[in-house]
Scaffold this motif. Structure first.
Motif: not given
Length: 439
Positions: A324-328, A345-347, A373-377, A379-387
């Motif tokens: 997982l990783s997140a983008n602010l 990113s991390g496991d 906030l955008f959460f990625l699996k 580091t390439s696939r967006t799994i949830f967007e909290y706009e």
């Protein structure tokens, strides 16, 4: 006290709303007779006795209500508040343009008011002629105007257009000339409404310098109304916050301005959910909390450009061994992206995951913003967007800078930037030292 220039006690102003005519002659005649009766019977004591019950309703508005304060000699008092708070009505009462409904105003000395652009100007006359007309209307004698004429022209910067009819002037030239006349009148009390907003940065600096000179060196009193809170902080020794016609706060300028900003900042700074079922998210994760934490020495102070900000969030991860990783991502209120910061990113196994990011002070420009906030699996696939999860405002702050216009740019970083004298070459001519220095 002998040093009191303006004394206001229980000042109130009532306006009647609606059209001037009622639509029929009979009703107009009836209203006229009521007006005559009211002039004879509605003394201040009578108005206080009947109070708001007599004039309450959608047909009347208390623009000012029980306003009381004193202004001392040499004080520069800023009056702040939202549109419709009663600021301009107060200045019109002080300038004797309109009469109060209740209360009284006591003052001493000559008052000069600059409430509207080009007050008293005749559109078909030249700038030269309007200087004499406006000066006479403000109480100057012809000899005084002649003595100050060159200073007024130099201050206003309209030498080239002095003999041009003012109807051909821009709004900026209008206010330059109007303020030039009012400022050189040398009144005991100078009242300035939001007229300097049309001036350019050079003229604003000149006006602020002139008002400081008038107040500090010559001991004159100034009442200054402006929505430019940076100018109020820079110029005024005390401030009054008007809200719905009444004084909401009064005192030292910085304290009043901070309370005013803190009250109207859009504080959607924290969201929290008791259980994952109620929280936003999906089968991958659910948000438990997200919070904006401003690093403020005083919790009541507003966020300004100096304030570091920390975004802290928690979410429940429903998967084992997921990368997982997140983008602010920060956006302006208009939707422009200011920056996009990825996390490391991390496991992670199933359970609660926490994240935190700090934006340093002296980086953002003043304005309104929101975070997503955008959460990625992987580091390439967006799994949830909290706009638009957090909304906040950043206020301006300037030190030793005589610039009061909007600071341009999406960000406002505080990079090392110095100036130094250049070296002198062997031939005696000045040469620029091209070396650059970082602090």
């Amino acid at each position: 006290m002998s040093d009191t220039m303006i004394q206001i006690e229980n000042l109130s102003k009532l306006y009647r709303l609606g059209t001037i005519g009622s639509g029929t002659f009979k009703r107009d005649l009836n209203n006229w007779l009521r007006g005559i009766f009211r002039k004879n019977s509605d003394s201040p004591a009578r108005l206080r006795e009947t109070g708001e019950n007599a004039f309450a309703g959608k047909d009347h508005l208390w623009a000012l209500r029980n306003v009381t304060f004193d202004i001392k000699e040499g004080e520069v008092c800023g009056i702040i508040g939202r549109n419709g708070a009663g600021k301009s009505t107060l200045l019109k009462v002080l300038s004797k343009i309109t009469r109060p409904t209740e209360g009284f105003v006591r003052g001493r000395g000559k008052i000069s008011s600059l409430l509207e652009i080009g007050t008293g100007f005749h559109a078909d006359l030249s700038g030269r002629e309007n200087i004499f007309i406006s000066g006479s209307m403000l109480g100057m004698k012809k000899t005084e105007i002649k003595k100050k004429f060159d200073e007024i022209v130099e201050f206003s910067g309209i030498e080239q257009f002095l003999d041009t009819p003012v109807k051909r002037y821009s709004s900026g030239m209008y206010v330059r000339l109007a303020f030039g006349v009012a400022a050189h009148l040398e009144p005991d009390i100078l009242i300035v409404d939001e007229v300097l907003a049309v001036g350019d940065a050079e003229f604003q600096k000149k006006c602020m310098g002139k008002m400081k000179d008038v107040s500090h060196q010559k001991g004159r009193t100034i009442l200054f109304v402006s929505h430019n809170l940076q100018a109020v902080n820079n110029l005024c020794s005390k401030a009054i916050w008007l809200q719905k016609g009444s004084i909401h706060a009064m005192g030292e300028t910085q304290m009043v301005v901070n309370r005013y900003l803190g009250a109207f900042q859009k504080k959607m700074w924290k969201r929290e959910w008791g259980s994952p079922r109620e929280a936003p998210g999906n089968d991958w994760l659910r948000i438990l909390s997200v919070e904006l934490i401003p690093h403020l020495p005083n919790p009541m102070a507003p966020i300004d450009i100096r304030t570091p900000l920390t975004v802290r969030f928690r979410f429940h991860n429903f998967n084992n061994q997921i990368h997982l990783s997140a983008n602010l991502v920060l956006f302006s209120l208009a939707g422009d992206c200011i920056f996009d910061v990825p996390s490391v990113s991390g496991d992670f196994n199933e359970g609660v995951v926490e994240g935190e990011c700090t934006i340093p002070g002296r980086f953002l420009n003043d304005g309104s913003y929101y975070f997503s906030l955008f959460f990625l699996k992987d580091t390439s696939r967006t799994i949830f967007e909290y706009e638009e999860c957090l909304h906040f405002d950043v206020e301006d702050h300037r030190e030793n800078i005589h610039w009061y216009d909007k600071w341009v740019g999406a960000v406002r970083p505080h990079f090392p930037f110095t100036l130094r004298n250049g070296n002198v070459s062997n031939n005696g001519h000045g040469a620029l030292d091209t070396r650059r220095h970082l602090l």
